[in-house]
Design an enzyme around this catalytic site. Structure first.
Site, PDB file in Angstrom:
ATOM      1  N   GLU A   1       0.836  -1.202   0.000  1.00 28.06           N
ATOM      2  CA  GLU A   1       0.000   0.000   0.000  1.00 28.06           C
ATOM      3  C   GLU A   1       0.872   1.255   0.000  1.00 28.06           C
ATOM      4  O   GLU A   1       0.603   2.214  -0.730  1.00 28.06           O
ATOM      5  CB  GLU A   1      -0.932   0.002   1.213  1.00 28.06           C
ATOM      6  CG  GLU A   1      -1.851   1.221   1.236  1.00 28.06           C
ATOM      7  CD  GLU A   1      -2.676   1.328   2.501  1.00 28.06           C
ATOM      8  OE1 GLU A   1      -3.865   1.685   2.398  1.00 28.06           O
ATOM      9  OE2 GLU A   1      -2.135   1.090   3.605  1.00 28.06           O
TER      10      GLU A   1
ATOM     11  N   TRP B   1      -8.501  -1.890  -0.109  1.00 26.27           N
ATOM     12  CA  TRP B   1      -9.255  -0.738  -0.625  1.00 26.27           C
ATOM     13  C   TRP B   1     -10.475  -1.158  -1.444  1.00 26.27           C
ATOM     14  O   TRP B   1     -11.203  -0.302  -1.951  1.00 26.27           O
ATOM     15  CB  TRP B   1      -8.339   0.151  -1.476  1.00 26.27           C
ATOM     16  CG  TRP B   1      -7.511   1.097  -0.664  1.00 26.27           C
ATOM     17  CD1 TRP B   1      -6.256   0.897  -0.170  1.00 26.27           C
ATOM     18  CD2 TRP B   1      -7.898   2.407  -0.232  1.00 26.27           C
ATOM     19  NE1 TRP B   1      -5.827   1.989   0.535  1.00 26.27           N
ATOM     20  CE2 TRP B   1      -6.814   2.938   0.509  1.00 26.27           C
ATOM     21  CE3 TRP B   1      -9.038   3.186  -0.415  1.00 26.27           C
ATOM     22  CZ2 TRP B   1      -6.849   4.214   1.081  1.00 26.27           C
ATOM     23  CZ3 TRP B   1      -9.070   4.456   0.158  1.00 26.27           C
ATOM     24  CH2 TRP B   1      -7.988   4.954   0.895  1.00 26.27           C
TER      25      TRP B   1
ATOM     26  N   TYR C   1      -4.926   9.504  -1.212  1.00 20.34           N
ATOM     27  CA  TYR C   1      -3.566   9.751  -0.726  1.00 20.34           C
ATOM     28  C   TYR C   1      -2.502   9.988  -1.803  1.00 20.34           C
ATOM     29  O   TYR C   1      -1.916  11.060  -1.892  1.00 20.34           O
ATOM     30  CB  TYR C   1      -3.119   8.573   0.144  1.00 20.34           C
ATOM     31  CG  TYR C   1      -3.896   8.395   1.412  1.00 20.34           C
ATOM     32  CD1 TYR C   1      -3.585   9.120   2.562  1.00 20.34           C
ATOM     33  CD2 TYR C   1      -4.949   7.486   1.489  1.00 20.34           C
ATOM     34  CE1 TYR C   1      -4.295   8.957   3.739  1.00 20.34           C
ATOM     35  CE2 TYR C   1      -5.670   7.314   2.663  1.00 20.34           C
ATOM     36  CZ  TYR C   1      -5.340   8.054   3.789  1.00 20.34           C
ATOM     37  OH  TYR C   1      -6.044   7.894   4.941  1.00 20.34           O
TER      38      TYR C   1
ATOM     39  N   CYS D   1      -7.068   9.840   6.503  1.00 19.73           N
ATOM     40  CA  CYS D   1      -7.023   9.756   7.970  1.00 19.73           C
ATOM     41  C   CYS D   1      -5.638  10.158   8.454  1.00 19.73           C
ATOM     42  O   CYS D   1      -5.498  11.028   9.306  1.00 19.73           O
ATOM     43  CB  CYS D   1      -7.374   8.345   8.426  1.00 19.73           C
ATOM     44  SG  CYS D   1      -9.059   7.842   8.005  1.00 19.73           S
TER      45      CYS D   1
ATOM     46  N   ARG E   1      -6.002  12.624  11.768  1.00 21.66           N
ATOM     47  CA  ARG E   1      -7.259  13.232  12.213  1.00 21.66           C
ATOM     48  C   ARG E   1      -8.206  12.200  12.808  1.00 21.66           C
ATOM     49  O   ARG E   1      -9.013  12.493  13.689  1.00 21.66           O
ATOM     50  CB  ARG E   1      -7.967  13.935  11.044  1.00 21.66           C
ATOM     51  CG  ARG E   1      -8.451  12.965   9.976  1.00 21.66           C
ATOM     52  CD  ARG E   1      -9.427  13.562   8.991  1.00 21.66           C
ATOM     53  NE  ARG E   1      -9.839  12.546   8.034  1.00 21.66           N
ATOM     54  CZ  ARG E   1     -10.906  11.768   8.177  1.00 21.66           C
ATOM     55  NH1 ARG E   1     -11.690  11.902   9.235  1.00 21.66           N
ATOM     56  NH2 ARG E   1     -11.205  10.856   7.268  1.00 21.66           N
TER      57      ARG E   1
ATOM     58  N   CYS F   1      -8.361   7.843  13.807  1.00 24.17           N
ATOM     59  CA  CYS F   1      -7.592   6.604  13.899  1.00 24.17           C
ATOM     60  C   CYS F   1      -8.444   5.466  14.424  1.00 24.17           C
ATOM     61  O   CYS F   1      -8.925   5.503  15.567  1.00 24.17           O
ATOM     62  CB  CYS F   1      -6.382   6.786  14.802  1.00 24.17           C
ATOM     63  SG  CYS F   1      -5.383   5.283  14.908  1.00 24.17           S
ATOM     64  N   ASP F   2      -8.627   4.456  13.587  1.00 24.80           N
ATOM     65  CA  ASP F   2      -9.244   3.190  13.967  1.00 24.80           C
ATOM     66  C   ASP F   2      -8.154   2.367  14.652  1.00 24.80           C
ATOM     67  O   ASP F   2      -7.289   1.803  13.996  1.00 24.80           O
ATOM     68  CB  ASP F   2      -9.775   2.509  12.711  1.00 24.80           C
ATOM     69  CG  ASP F   2     -10.225   1.080  12.935  1.00 24.80           C
ATOM     70  OD1 ASP F   2     -10.213   0.625  14.100  1.00 24.80           O
ATOM     71  OD2 ASP F   2     -10.577   0.408  11.946  1.00 24.80           O
TER      72      ASP F   2
END
Length: 313
Positions: free
Chosen positions: A69, A91, A133, A195, A215, A217-218
């Site tokens: 990634e 994704w 991104y 994120c 900003r 976060c899992d």
């Protein structure tokens, strides 16, 4: 320090945050409908100077998809096709959901990905994630004013990563060693707004450190990939710029655990961290964009078993 006077394992920073979020966080209904417990504002620091990478050990992290990634981000791509071709599925859920919603076809994820790989037109239409991104990292839009007071988008945007490498090499004490994915004008065009959104670097005595501002976060799924990829990128930049890796500083704003991730809480928090692995980068190509997957070796990774968790889309 631990109770016995020994240095405390840096992974305890993560485990402590997960525990705090689960026990003290406010319950919130989020965009996915799953719900989270969340706290606002947290910081962790990881020393990379001995060649380590913060790859979580209290559960197995599948670092190879994470590395692919990162390389995909650096390529500037906005389409899932290269990822799917490499067997990376992280994704796929977003374009798959969009396809099902817009066409009404109850296609399986496997069949959807097969069409992405084999059908050029299908991949171009349905594999595109918008300017996510990598598109922002490598091709942040530039606009030229026109005589009538309007603006025309230039065919080639600003390559933030190339600029960062040049700045690190030519002006390493600059306070502008930054790149970001948070392009306000294009947020609504992205499958998922960034994120991990802003990276800033600091050089001291030829040692390169980074702050990543996240900003959202899992903690159950995303953090493990985010901190690993940011740390690998720091190692890459240090190698490319003839520096040494320093410190990886992580700053999280909305730090949350999904309510359906209780298995993480009840299992992972009972485990003791093991030593972080070492990262070896086997060559230094002419450009940071020329690294290949096989250039990276993770050595000494001995984690606890994986914990399977659902993804909230």
């Amino acid at each position: 320090m631990g109770q016995d006077g020994s240095a405390r394992h840096p992974e305890h920073q993560y485990l402590d945050l997960v525990r705090r979020v689960w026990e003290e966080g406010s319950t919130r209904i989020d965009r996915t409908g799953v719900g989270t417990r969340a706290l606002f504002g947290a910081t962790m620091r990881f020393d990379l100077s001995d060649g380590t990478v913060p790859l979580l050990t209290t559960k197995r992290v599948f670092w190879k998809p994470a590395l692919r990634e990162l390389l995909w981000f650096l390529s500037g791509s906005r389409n899932i096709r290269p990822l799917v071709a490499d067997g990376v599925h992280i994704w796929t859920d977003w374009p798959l959901a969009k396809y099902r919603q817009q066409t009404g076809e109850a296609i399986s994820a496997e069949d959807f990905e097969l069409r992405i790989i084999t059908d050029d037109a299908f991949a171009e239409r349905w594999g595109d994630l918008g300017p996510v991104y990598g598109a922002q990292w490598r091709n942040w839009p530039r606009y030229t004013p026109t005589p009538d007071g309007q603006f025309t988008r230039e065919p080639h945007g600003h390559d933030q990563i190339s600029t960062l490498v040049h700045q690190l090499q030519s002006n390493p004490h600059s306070r502008r060693l930054i790149f970001s994915g948070w392009n306000v004008a294009e947020i609504d065009q992205m499958a998922l707004p960034p994120c991990h959104m802003t990276y800033q670097y600091f050089v001291e005595d030829k040692r390169l450190s980074c702050i990543l501002y996240q900003r959202s976060c899992d903690l159950g799924l995303g953090f493990a990939f985010n901190i690993f990829e940011a740390s690998v990128l720091l190692h890459m930049l240090a190698k490319q710029c003839k520096m040494l890796p320093g410190e990886m500083v992580w700053m999280g704003a909305d730090c949350h655990a999904y309510l359906n991730h209780e298995a993480l809480i009840t299992t992972q928090l009972q485990r003791d961290p093991r030593p972080f692995p070492k990262l070896h980068i086997t060559r230094t190509p002419d450009s940071i964009f020329e690294y290949k997957f096989d250039d990276f070796v993770v050595e000494g990774y001995d984690p606890h078993p994986a914990i399977k968790l659902p993804v909230a889309v």
